[in-house]
Design an enzyme around this catalytic site. Structure first.
Site, short mmCIF file in Angstrom:
data_model
loop_
_atom_site.label_atom_id
_atom_site.label_comp_id
_atom_site.label_asym_id
_atom_site.label_seq_id
_atom_site.Cartn_x
_atom_site.Cartn_y
_atom_site.Cartn_z
N SER A 71 0.70 37.92 11.73
CA SER A 71 0.97 36.59 12.27
C SER A 71 0.75 36.51 13.79
CB SER A 71 2.41 36.17 11.95
OG SER A 71 3.34 37.05 12.56
N LYS A 84 11.09 31.50 13.91
CA LYS A 84 10.26 31.84 15.07
C LYS A 84 10.33 30.76 16.14
CE LYS A 84 6.93 34.75 12.60
NZ LYS A 84 5.53 34.89 12.14
#
Length: 805
Positions: A657, A700
């Site tokens: 990611s 996140k």
């Protein structure tokens, strides 16, 4: 193309309480609970439970908390109510081979009737037989027989006496022997001295007569023995003839009380006949006596009577429908039965009355639920279960033990056929592992009941979830929830799966939040749980778990971990990583830096070189390298040496990611253009530069937002995320308020090059032309292209030197 900033309304699924159609959950108790979002699993379960054929057992896949156990248990109960009640199971004494007790199945309830009847028979048998043997009629016949045989014995003795007298001997009986004495012609006892004075011929005749008398005495005792045997047989016959009608009557009554099916059962009728025969053969045990042998006779009688009982090991008399068993502790005795032992006078003993059924015996004709992990923890249980599935027969047997050798006799109960539907609960990975490792076992479980982790949300699932909440409140005697509070729970269900279109199927999490929210309501003496109570419960839960999160944030704000949130820097930016710690996940920014040089070493992943990166991250770096090479393929081969690293990472890194962030750091270093430190990036890319969605997107974003909030929001900070993660946003209200106020921004991108202009303020250089010969000079890619050309010339110049090796 450029990045797209998201509007506040796009950042979270908001459910209007009015659309739910109720004011509070107390009005929903009239609705039954359902398999929320598990239609596929319900269809499979209904099919499997209704399939009455071998090898159609159910393997239930799903995560813990998905309701797999409770829902299957309820389905088992419903299926059992429609099924016939299975028979009882008894064990009988085996008169032919006592060490092999006989199994007998009886219609439900008949086992208890039979057990009670035989118990009563055994308890009253002694008194009834004794009463019969003490009766006047029996005594008269008994005395007549005794007189008859006494007369016969007297006649035999008289004959012997006459025989002896004819030979000048007199006899008398002493206990078990005959004593005789020689007499002279006057009838006087002939002494030994007188005998020696007789002529030799006379003494010879006397010796011959004595031998003849000896022989006659022997014949007398033989005749007496025959008379005694005849007497015993006659008396025993008299007893049997007297007791036989009593036994016939008792067993006739017993047979008449039995179910028609049992009346025709040859095995049971043979058992009855054997009991009658055994009683008649052991009538001496029933005679009372005042002798010293009373105790021994009582023991013998007790042992005799114990053979006439039955061991009812499975009693279904109280059962309506089929049995439903949930076995949470499946040790070998609990499942397969056992045999009890006892110590008597220093000896270990057992018999058929000490046979104990296991839950698999009790589940015959019905259903049993087991958990795979419990079974795998004991190899012996696993082996015997596989054997059962193969043969559908249950054998009670004792495993080898330390005292097995000291048992003089063991028993081997007859194995029984069983018809059981096994519902096995396990994880999804266990199911597929068994398919590979033990295909024979998994072939027995032909019905896969697959519980999904999430499902598409709609008004029906919202209503079903609300009914679930209502029943929890009712069952636990908790205050009910207002419609607004329910929407907060439903939104949290979306948040659990990071999806605006889907809800979590792990309803144990919702139940836990219901309980915790109710406590908040009760603490303020509220009558209904409101949205504030749910929010407080979530907040307090976070506080209980977020110590690692807070520590990292403090390390950043204190400057121990270097993270820049303002300004611009070249070859450096902030990625966002997700840290998972069991029941708590959080996002934290991490600095990604890149350095580029003229050379031919390509892209160096520093974490990989020191074995601190996983295979997925290594794969992402290789994809990044190939994509960058493709961007500048028109100036190939590239003369580039570059390095990428996650700064201050000491635990290792996994996942792809951060590949978009690594791309931007690399392009910034190549183009010599600084990038904004106020924008954090997450996203994976493929070999064509398309940005792929990533997991943990909400954690996140909120992790980076928390750091920005602590250091002070300035309106420039934000995150750049994949466009395909847009539907996964379920951000908390603090982030949404900051976006509404323009203090924080969330941008999306579909292609990795879309973020270049946002981060650098310079166009990316991507055009619509299919073939690129040269990027615009004032674009990011144009600056990078120029650097790569310079690197190439530098390398060529270096290799052209005379002393260059």
């Amino acid at each position: 193309m450029s990045t797209t900033p998201l509007k506040p309304a796009e950042l979270r699924k908001i459910i209007d309480p009015v659309t739910l159609g109720f004011k509070d959950t107390s009005t929903l108790l009239q609705y039954p609970m359902s398999w929320i979002g598990q239609e596929r699993a319900k269809t499979a379960a209904d099919f499997g439970l209704a399939m009455h054929l071998p090898d159609y057992h159910l393997f239930v896949l799903g995560e813990v908390g998905s309701g797999r156990s409770s829902l299957l248990h309820q389905a088992m109960i419903e299926a059992a109510e429609k099924s016939p009640t299975p028979p009882d199971l008894c064990y009988l004494y085996n008169f032919t081979t006592p060490e092999k007790p006989i199994a007998l199945r009886t219609p439900a309830g008949q086992g208890r009737l039979l057990h009670t009847s035989l118990e009563k028979l055994a308890d009253t048998l002694f008194d009834e037989i004794t009463h019969c043997l003490n009766g006047q009629d029996f005594k008269i016949k008994y005395e007549q027989l005794l007189k008859k045989f006494k007369k016969k014995e007297t006649e035999l003795y008289a004959q012997l006496d006459a025989y002896a007298e004819a030979r000048h001997f007199s006899i008398r009986r002493e206990t078990e022997q005959i004593v005789f004495t020689l007499r002279d012609n006057q009838g006087k006892i002939l002494t030994e001295d007188a005998l020696f004075k007789l002529p030799k011929t006379r003494r010879a005749k006397i010796d011959q007569a004595e031998q003849e008398l000896h022989a006659e005495i022997i014949r007398y005792f033989e005749a007496i023995k025959r008379v005694e045997n005849d007497k015993k047989n006659a008396l025993d016959g008299l007893k049997r003839d007297s007791i036989q009608p009593l036994l016939n009557q008792r067993f006739s009554i017993l047979r008449s009380s039995l179910h028609a099916e049992l009346k025709k059962n040859a095995r049971l009728q043979l058992f009855f006949d054997q009991i009658i025969q055994d009683i008649l053969e052991n009538l001496d045990s029933f005679e009372s006596t005042d002798s010293n042998a009373e105790r021994r006779r009582a023991d013998t009688l007790g042992e005799t009577l114990s053979r006439y009982r039955i061991n009812l090991v499975v009693d279904n008399s109280e059962l309506k429908g089929a049995p439903v068993i949930v076995e949470d502790n499946p040790h070998i005795h609990a499942l397969f039965g056992s045999i009890d032992y006892q110590v008597e006078e220093g000896r270990i003993k057992t018999d058929f009355m000490r046979i104990r059924a296991g839950n698999l015996h009790k589940a015959h004709g019905g259903f049993i639920m087991l958990h795979l992990n419990d079974l795998l923890s004991d190899g012996a249980v696993w082996t015997r279960l596989r054997r059962l599935l193969r043969s559908n027969r249950l054998q009670i047997e004792e495993p080898a033990s330390a005292f097995a050798a000291s048992i003089p006799t063991t028993i081997e109960p007859e194995a029984v056929d069983v018809n059981i539907k096994i519902i096995l609960i396990g994880a999804r990975e266990d199911y597929y592992c068994l398919q590979h490792e033990d295909p024979e076992f998994i072939r027995r479980f032909r019905v896969k009941v697959d519980f999904t982790d999430s499902f598409n949300a709609n008004q029906d699932t919202y209503l079903a979830s609300s009914v679930f909440i209502a029943h929890i409140c009712h069952t636990r005697k908790l205050p009910h929830f207002s419609a607004a509070a329910v929407t907060r729970l439903l939104e949290e269900s979306h948040r659990e799966v990071d999806d605006q279109a889907r809800q979590s199927a792990i309803f144990s999490h919702m139940e836990m939040l219901v309980l915790e929210s109710s406590v908040q309501c009760q603490s303020r003496n509220g009558k209904l749980v409101e949205i504030a109570d749910v929010s407080t419960a979530l907040q307090t839960r976070t506080i209980r778990h977020n110590a690692p999160d807070q520590w990292l944030q403090e390390s950043i704000t204190d400057g121990d971990i270097l993270i820049s949130l303002n300004g611009e820097k070249t070859g450096q930016l902030n990625a966002i990583t997700l840290i998972e710690m069991g029941d708590h996940c959080f996002g934290v920014p991490v600095r990604v830096t890149a350095r580029t040089f003229a050379g031919d070493n390509g892209l160096l992943n520093i974490a990989h070189e020191v074995d601190m990166s996983g295979p997925i991250h290594d794969k992402g770096v290789l994809i990044l390298q190939n994509y960058v090479s493709a961007l500048f393929a028109h100036i190939a081969p590239l003369a580039l040496s570059a390095s990428i690293v996650f700064e201050q990472d000491y635990t290792g890194i996994e996942g792809d990611s951060a590949s978009c962030a690594e791309f931007y750091a690399l392009l910034s270093s190549l183009s010599r253009l600084p990038v904004k430190q106020s924008i954090a990036i997450t996203g994976a890319l493929n070999q064509y530069g398309e940005v792929l969605p990533v997991g943990g997107i909400n954690d996140k974003i909120e992790g980076f937002f928390s750091i920005c909030e602590k250091t002070g929001l300035n309106g420039e900070q934000g995150v750049l995320i994949p466009y395909r993660n847009k539907r996964h946003l379920m951000l908390n209200h603090d982030v949404i308020r900051a976006v509404e106020q323009g203090l924080f921004h969330i941008y999306t991108m579909q292609h990795v090059t879309e973020g270049l202009e946002l981060l650098t303020g310079v166009p990316s250089g991507i055009t619509d032309k299919r073939k690129v010969k040269k990027y615009p000079a004032k674009s990011v890619l144009g600056h990078a292209e120029k650097t790569l050309i310079d690197f190439r010339f530098a390398c060529q110049a270096f290799h052209s030197k005379p002393d260059a090796s």
